[in-house]
Every structure is written in structure tokens, then in C-alpha cells.
Design a protein around this motif. Sequence first.
Motif, PDB file in Angstrom:
ATOM      1  N   THR A 261     -42.398   1.338  -2.342  1.00 17.18           N
ATOM      2  CA  THR A 261     -41.285   0.453  -2.706  1.00 17.18           C
ATOM      3  C   THR A 261     -41.096   0.440  -4.218  1.00 17.18           C
ATOM      4  N   TRP A 262     -42.202   0.376  -4.930  1.00 13.47           N
ATOM      5  CA  TRP A 262     -42.127   0.400  -6.389  1.00 13.47           C
ATOM      6  C   TRP A 262     -41.483   1.716  -6.851  1.00 13.47           C
ATOM      7  N   GLU A 263     -41.819   2.807  -6.164  1.00 12.90           N
ATOM      8  CA  GLU A 263     -41.206   4.090  -6.535  1.00 12.90           C
ATOM      9  C   GLU A 263     -39.697   4.076  -6.271  1.00 12.90           C
ATOM     10  N   ASP A 264     -39.293   3.445  -5.171  1.00 14.70           N
ATOM     11  CA  ASP A 264     -37.853   3.311  -4.912  1.00 14.70           C
ATOM     12  C   ASP A 264     -37.173   2.527  -6.039  1.00 14.70           C
ATOM     13  N   LEU A 265     -37.850   1.468  -6.482  1.00 16.51           N
ATOM     14  CA  LEU A 265     -37.257   0.659  -7.545  1.00 16.51           C
ATOM     15  C   LEU A 265     -37.276   1.378  -8.894  1.00 16.51           C
ATOM     16  N   GLN A 266     -38.241   2.259  -9.069  1.00 20.60           N
ATOM     17  CA  GLN A 266     -38.210   3.108 -10.269  1.00 20.60           C
ATOM     18  C   GLN A 266     -36.956   3.970 -10.255  1.00 20.60           C
ATOM     19  N   ARG A 267     -36.604   4.434  -9.077  1.00 20.27           N
ATOM     20  CA  ARG A 267     -35.385   5.238  -8.940  1.00 20.27           C
ATOM     21  C   ARG A 267     -34.160   4.394  -9.327  1.00 20.27           C
ATOM     22  N   VAL A 268     -34.196   3.120  -8.905  1.00 20.84           N
ATOM     23  CA  VAL A 268     -33.119   2.198  -9.293  1.00 20.84           C
ATOM     24  C   VAL A 268     -33.023   2.113 -10.808  1.00 20.84           C
ATOM     25  N   ARG A 269     -34.175   1.948 -11.432  1.00 18.35           N
ATOM     26  CA  ARG A 269     -34.204   1.826 -12.898  1.00 18.35           C
ATOM     27  C   ARG A 269     -33.597   3.069 -13.554  1.00 18.35           C
ATOM     28  N   GLU A 270     -34.006   4.234 -13.029  1.00 17.65           N
ATOM     29  CA  GLU A 270     -33.501   5.483 -13.607  1.00 17.65           C
ATOM     30  C   GLU A 270     -31.986   5.592 -13.440  1.00 17.65           C
ATOM     31  N   ILE A 271     -31.503   5.219 -12.276  1.00 22.98           N
ATOM     32  CA  ILE A 271     -30.054   5.316 -12.040  1.00 22.98           C
ATOM     33  C   ILE A 271     -29.308   4.382 -12.978  1.00 22.98           C
ATOM     34  N   LEU A 272     -29.835   3.146 -13.130  1.00 25.40           N
ATOM     35  CA  LEU A 272     -29.179   2.199 -14.028  1.00 25.40           C
ATOM     36  C   LEU A 272     -29.178   2.726 -15.456  1.00 25.40           C
ATOM     37  N   ASP A 273     -30.296   3.292 -15.852  1.00 22.30           N
ATOM     38  CA  ASP A 273     -30.384   3.797 -17.229  1.00 22.30           C
ATOM     39  C   ASP A 273     -29.460   4.992 -17.445  1.00 22.30           C
ATOM     40  N   ASP A 274     -29.247   5.762 -16.358  1.00 20.10           N
ATOM     41  CA  ASP A 274     -28.374   6.943 -16.483  1.00 20.10           C
ATOM     42  C   ASP A 274     -26.893   6.589 -16.373  1.00 20.10           C
ATOM     43  N   GLY A 275     -26.610   5.380 -15.913  1.00 20.45           N
ATOM     44  CA  GLY A 275     -25.212   5.016 -15.635  1.00 20.45           C
ATOM     45  C   GLY A 275     -24.974   5.150 -14.152  1.00 20.45           C
ATOM     46  N   ALA A 276     -25.039   3.998 -13.450  1.00 21.79           N
ATOM     47  CA  ALA A 276     -25.124   3.984 -11.988  1.00 21.79           C
ATOM     48  C   ALA A 276     -23.976   4.697 -11.283  1.00 21.79           C
ATOM     49  N   ARG A 277     -22.743   4.488 -11.751  1.00 25.42           N
ATOM     50  CA  ARG A 277     -21.594   5.018 -11.004  1.00 25.42           C
ATOM     51  C   ARG A 277     -21.559   6.527 -10.954  1.00 25.42           C
ATOM     52  N   ALA A 278     -22.319   7.156 -11.861  1.00 27.62           N
ATOM     53  CA  ALA A 278     -22.278   8.627 -11.886  1.00 27.62           C
ATOM     54  C   ALA A 278     -23.295   9.252 -10.958  1.00 27.62           C
TER      55      ALA A 278
END
Length: 285
Positions: A261-278
Amino acid sequence: MSDRARLLAEHLRHRRLLGETEVFCEPGMREDILTRAESLTRKAGRGQATEAVTGAARVSTAASTAGSTIAAPLDRELERLAREGPTAEILGIEDLERLKAVSDACTRCGLHATRTRPVFADGSSTARVMCVGEAPGQKEDETGLPFVGRAGQLLDRLLASVGLGRSEVFICNVLKCRPPANRNPSPEEIESCSPFLRRQLSLVDPELVIAFGTFAARTLLNANESLGRMRRQVHQYEGRPLVVTYHPAALLRNPGWIRPTWEDLQRVREILDDGARAAPGDNHG
Ligand code: SF4
């Protein structure tokens, strides 16, 4: 109060919560509504009867105006509204406050009869991230807040581990009312309640959605796959990334799932940092 009177009061209350100032009806129906509202006033004098009268006072005196009639017989329409509520109107509500008011009064499914209170949401209405769980449990039902108790505390810790405070996310559930004894939501209950969730998503308009648990993921993705399969990729919900992970309550029973689950949320963090809509993914919703 008779069933017909209760249905009338419920109908008028719904219309008022939806911000309507008039109820258009056929000329004969107008008299019927006013007569019943007066009868309610005499019998009860307070509560729903008062609301019925307040609403009835708004019944348009222009009810005979061409084009302002409703086609279905009055009783059938009232029964439908009391049982199901007007889906199209829920999807048209323009602010979260009014949407909450309508969900607080909702009787679209049988869970309204056993809830202590509906649980609408918690967090920021301008959040970048929307967290969607399954349904309120006992503590949520008591407090009116989603994700409280041990599962909620674990969720807070998991979000904090990727730099997200509870005030920075919007948290809600697929169902707004608690299923008795925390049983699984039925397909009918999910269908009845999903307009509220869909409208929450469009009003908050988050950059990214996290589905916690099987029911949230299946509802948002309109899928019937296992959680394991759905976790394997980043999906899309109406143009925004959707990440699927375990429900915090499941983590309490299976601590071995905390790490993934923590790894899934790390993915969330990465997406947010990269710009989620892209972010890439499948399109759903
Ligand atoms: S669970 Fe949803 S649809 Fe059912 S009564 Fe509660 S708010 Fe209405």
C-alpha cells in the motif's frame, strides 16, 4: 402520518433542498397537494408537516400554464422520489454544501432506515487528491466523519508518509450510509448512492483519485476485477489518474499489505510531483 402524506412531505423537502422555489404540477394536483398539506398541518403541526406546508406554499399558482405540467401521476412520482431521489438533479447540484444537504435527507436506498447519520466527506473541497473508500463503519456512523477510528488513523499515517495531510485531501466513501453490521454494500445500494460520489468528484475536481479497496475501485472503474489486478496499473477516471490500493481496514487485518500500500502511495506522490493530469493510463468513468 399516512404513507401518502409522508411521501408528499419527503418530495417537497427534496425539492426545497435542491433549491427550487416552485413545484409545477397539473391543476388538479395542485389542489390535491394543498389539501393534503393543510391536513398535515392540522394533524401534526410541526416537523415534516410544517415542511410540507412550506413547500406547498411554493406550489405555483401558474400551474395551469401550458408546458409546466408533469406527465407521471402524482403518487407514482412522489413514490419514486422518496425511494430513489432524482439522479439527474443530484448530478446537477452546483455546490458541495447543497449536495451534502441532499444526501443528509436521502432515502434512495434502504440504508437510510438504519443509519445514525450519513457520512458525506471530510477534508478540503479544493484538494489535489480525492480518497474514496467503501462505506461508513460504526465510528463513522456515530461521528458523521469518514475514516475515523483505527483504520482512519492508519490512513492518516500512510498519507503523511507521502507528504499528504488529511486537510490536503478530500475523503469520502462510495456509500454515505453504514450497512448494518458492516456487511458488504449491495449492487443496488452502490447504484443508488453513486450519483453523490460522481458529483463529489466533479465538484472537487481533484488531480488524482485513490480508490481504497475493491468496492471503491470497481465502482469508479466500472469493473469487476480483483483488487490485485486493478492495483497493477494506474487507471484514469474522467481524465485524471486513478490509483487502486488496499483499504486501511484490510491492512489492520493483514499487516503484510501495508508495504505494497505504501508503494502504491509512493506512486501517487510521483504522479503528483510529475503533474497528475499528464499521467498515462486507461480511461474510465
Ligand atoms: S447509502 Fe446513499 S443512496 Fe442509500 S440512503 Fe444513504 S445517501 Fe441515500
